[in-house]
Design an enzyme around this catalytic site. Structure first.
Site, short mmCIF file in Angstrom:
data_model
loop_
_atom_site.label_atom_id
_atom_site.label_comp_id
_atom_site.label_asym_id
_atom_site.label_seq_id
_atom_site.Cartn_x
_atom_site.Cartn_y
_atom_site.Cartn_z
N ARG A 96 -24.10 -49.27 57.50
CA ARG A 96 -25.49 -49.21 57.11
C ARG A 96 -26.39 -50.07 57.99
NH1 ARG A 96 -29.39 -50.68 54.75
NH2 ARG A 96 -30.72 -49.19 53.67
N ARG A 125 -29.56 -48.25 48.52
CA ARG A 125 -30.03 -48.84 49.76
C ARG A 125 -31.00 -47.96 50.57
NH1 ARG A 125 -25.00 -52.30 52.11
NH2 ARG A 125 -26.70 -53.60 52.86
N PRO A 126 -32.16 -47.68 50.01
CA PRO A 126 -33.15 -46.89 50.74
C PRO A 126 -33.72 -47.67 51.93
CG PRO A 126 -34.10 -47.76 48.73
CD PRO A 126 -32.64 -48.13 48.69
N ILE A 127 -34.45 -46.97 52.84
CA ILE A 127 -35.05 -47.66 53.99
C ILE A 127 -36.57 -47.42 54.04
CG2 ILE A 127 -32.99 -47.77 55.44
CD1 ILE A 127 -34.19 -45.25 56.89
N ASP A 128 -37.15 -47.15 52.86
CA ASP A 128 -38.58 -46.86 52.82
C ASP A 128 -39.44 -48.00 53.39
OD1 ASP A 128 -37.42 -48.10 50.46
OD2 ASP A 128 -39.43 -48.11 49.61
N LEU A 129 -39.02 -49.25 53.18
CA LEU A 129 -39.83 -50.38 53.67
C LEU A 129 -39.83 -50.44 55.19
CD1 LEU A 129 -38.66 -53.06 51.07
CD2 LEU A 129 -40.80 -51.78 51.05
N ASP A 307 -24.41 -61.76 48.31
CA ASP A 307 -23.14 -61.66 49.04
C ASP A 307 -22.11 -62.70 48.57
OD1 ASP A 307 -24.31 -59.59 50.37
OD2 ASP A 307 -24.52 -60.63 52.29
N VAL A 329 -30.26 -57.90 43.08
CA VAL A 329 -30.57 -57.34 44.41
C VAL A 329 -30.02 -55.92 44.58
CG1 VAL A 329 -30.39 -57.70 46.92
CG2 VAL A 329 -30.65 -59.67 45.39
#
Ligand SMILES: CC(=O)N[C@H]1[C@@H](OP(=O)(O)OP(=O)(O)OC[C@H]2O[C@@H](n3ccc(=O)[nH]c3=O)[C@H](O)[C@@H]2O)O[C@H](CO)[C@@H](O)[C@@H]1O
Ligand SMILES: C=C(OP(=O)(O)O)C(=O)O
Length: 422
Positions: A96, A125-129, A307, A329
């Site tokens: 990713r 886990r989108p990537i819109d930002l 993590d 998160v």
């Protein structure tokens, strides 16, 4: 694939341990090697991990001549006069974090075509930002057939991130280095890996200020050049060994540990009865006879890191009393708790919170890793559980831990890694 066999119950870890360079730092640093058009970038203290090989392949595919000297733990990357625009599915789908090549490609070429990274076992886990930031910098974004295309000469912009996303901060910071004008990233991520990336970018000739705070200001420059940089220490690997010492009544010196990168973890472990002594060579961690229960909530840095969540639940599992873990998160990061149930863990999960009843009677069992940190957490629990534990699916472990079993064995654990015939 291999499996790890641990014989636990009486383990008391003692000695000193060396920590590698950070996976989460080196992956964006490798992506940054796409930015300069001249010179050589030398990365030192590079961890030998499957994710690093994968990122090397991708960056190499994009046009950077790259060699990995494993003995020296160095990557030498010769800058590409031209970089390709396409990051195909076979590289991006495997990892990713590879999405962070999009910013550098776009900055260099005024266009980028990157396979959608998709979700993974810990969440969607989108990537819109990332994409909204590129749009604000003037790129036009389209999505077709599993690919995201971005086109446009980037211009500096004011970008407020709705959430301090680590990957979005890195991607936009790199895109802004070669954009025309000044970019302000607000509500930026503040992780030490962001600071490490900014340090490399500045050595390459970029103008990045404020990394490590929630406002990062990047003044675009015309060109960048190669640089020499040592990857920051892996605070998550260091933290994992701190928890291992804490759980096993251990006495372990974490060599050259950077305490300020692990403040929330150290604070929680102190609450659980662990003693920390700063020595010249590193941080000494001494576990008590029995850990005390504690409540933890994960947050973006400088909060408690997601993590370290799985490893911390292993400590809570053997602590005296009831503990809670709230994961804010990622929406699906409790799968390891199901595996820990096989070892006798008493846990109740409601939405974002797990309530754990600590026990000193856990038993070894056959379990499988469900993600990277889950694999480490299961091995930690196996050190304390009575009898034999077999941990499978080590492909997850190898993404983020170098010679984990050898390091634990050198501290006194009864642990071996063998081929898995199953
Ligand atoms: C290679 C690497 O450095 N990985 C780390 C990085 O991942 P990564 O950079 O993917 O994590 P982010 O900080 O971006 O994600 C945090 C949260 O924000 C959400 N989000 C993110 C981007 C976006 O465009 N939209 C959105 O909604 C995610 O779904 C997630 O819920 O930071 C995480 C959070 O500390 C760590 O667990 C990962 O180990
Ligand atoms: C979730 C992690 O990594 P990644 O973002 O690479 O999946 C991690 O390092 O724990």
């Amino acid at each position: 694939m291999d499996k790890i066999i641990v014989k636990g119950g009486q383990t008391q870890l003692k000695g000193s341990v060396e920590i590698e360079g950070a996976k989460n730092a080196v992956l964006p640093l490798l992506a940054a090697s796409l930015l300069p058009a001249t010179g050589e970038t030398v990365l030192r203290n590079v961890p030998i991990l499957s994710d690093v090989y994968m990122m090397n392949k991708l960056v190499h595919h994009l046009g950077v001549q790259l060699s990995f000297d494993e003995a020296a733990k160095e990557v030498h990357a010769t800058s590409a006069t031209e970089v390709k625009t396409d990051a195909p599915y076979e590289y991006v789908s495997e990892m990713r974090a590879s999405i962070v090549v999009m910013g550098p490609i776009l900055a260099r070429n005024g266009m980028a075509r990157v396979s959608m990274p998709g979700g993974c076992s810990i969440g969607s886990r989108p990537i819109d930002l990332h994409l909204r930031g590129f749009e604000l910098m003037g790129a036009e974004i389209t999505q077709t057939a599993g690919y995201i295309e971005a086109k446009g000469q980037l211009k500096g912009a004011y970008i407020y991130l709705d959430f301090p996303s680590v990957g979005a901060t890195q991607n936009l910071m790199m895109a802004a280095t070669l954009a025309e004008g000044t970019t302000t990233l607000e509500n930026a991520a503040r992780e030490p890996e962001i600071v490490d990336l900014a340090n490399l970018l500045n050595k390459m000739g970029a103008n990045v200020k404020g990394a490590g705070t929630d406002t990062i200001i990047i003044k675009g420059v015309k060109e960048m050049h190669g640089a020499n940089h040592a990857v920051v220490q892996d605070r998550i690997e260091a933290g994992t060994f701190m928890v291992a010492a804490a759980m096993t009544r251990g006495d372990v010196l974490i060599l050259e540990a950077i305490s300020e990168h692990n403040r929330p973890l150290i604070s929680k472990l102190k609450e659980m009865g662990v003693t920390f002594i700063q020595e010249e060579e590193g941080l000494r961690v001494i576990g008590p006879d029995r850990l005390k229960a504690t409540n933890v909530k994960t947050l973006p840095h400088p909060g408690f890191p997601t993590d370290m969540q799985s490893q911390m639940t292993a400590a809570q599992a053997v602590a005296k009393g009831e503990s809670s873990m709230t994961e804010t998160v990622f929406e699906n990061r409790f799968q390891h708790l199901e595996e820990m149930r096989r070892m006798g863990l008493n846990v109740e999960i409601t939405q974002k919170t797990a309530i754990i009843q600590g026990s000193d009677k856990l038993q070894g069992a056959s379990v499988k890793s469900t993600d990277l940190r889950a694999s480490a957490a299961l091995i930690l629990l196996a050190l304390v559980a009575e009898g034999k534990t077999t941990v499978r699916k080590l492909n997850h472990l190898d993404r983020g831990y170098y010679k984990f079993h050898e390091k634990l064995a050198s501290l006194g654990a009864d642990i071996e890694r063998v081929p898995d015939e199953a």
